[in-house]
Design an enzyme around this catalytic site. Sequence first.
Site, short mmCIF file in Angstrom:
data_model
loop_
_atom_site.label_atom_id
_atom_site.label_comp_id
_atom_site.label_asym_id
_atom_site.label_seq_id
_atom_site.Cartn_x
_atom_site.Cartn_y
_atom_site.Cartn_z
N ASP A 1 -13.26 -0.11 6.02
CA ASP A 1 -12.85 -0.31 7.40
C ASP A 1 -14.03 -0.80 8.21
OD1 ASP A 1 -14.50 1.84 8.00
OD2 ASP A 1 -13.00 2.91 9.16
N CYS B 1 -1.52 5.34 9.48
CA CYS B 1 -2.47 6.41 9.79
C CYS B 1 -2.44 6.77 11.27
CB CYS B 1 -3.88 5.97 9.39
SG CYS B 1 -5.04 7.36 9.22
#
Length: 201
Positions: free
Chosen positions: A127, A11
């Site tokens: 996350d 990412c």
Amino acid sequence: MSERQMKLKVCGLRDNLAEVVKEIEPDMIGLIFYEKSPRYVADLQPDQLPANVERVGVFVNAEYEFIKSKINEYQLDYVQLHGDETRALCSQLQAHAKVIKVFSGNGEIDKSQLKAYESSIDYYLFDTRDKQQYGGTGNTFDWEKLSTLNLDKPIILSGGVSLENIEEVRQLEGVDIYAIDVNSKFEDAPGLKNIALLKTL
């Protein structure tokens, strides 16, 4: 953990995106469409994206029309929602792309909230985040919490995944991990990934 091979999502790609895809061949790449992020796509154009990798657009509290326009422009396969997006918005977006909804694992995980989103999303992503920053903090997530959730949708695991703790992720029991999502632990600067570290991973 499932016997299925975990996919790799890199990412926050931007500055050396083409090199990462060529050298690492990740399953998924994450493109950040949140202007406050240091990894914002900026002037990265759709024709600069490789065709042989799944594309994930990352958004934070963006409007439906904006997200839909980026899905069409960049041919996104997934949208990853990091803000306070509603179930209704998630359901709307499912008509155009697979939906990844992000939940923070810093404190106690609200199982009722996770279950409420279940029918409106395709993947959960866990996350670590703080009040000043959405994603990319590099802080390690307490992954052991996930084994008690019994979720019906696959999980994408983020939150400080690194070479030092990847084996802990591999050893998790009772968690259906679809992919690991790496970002800040594998870069030399925001948007510039470290090819050698990714190769080691």
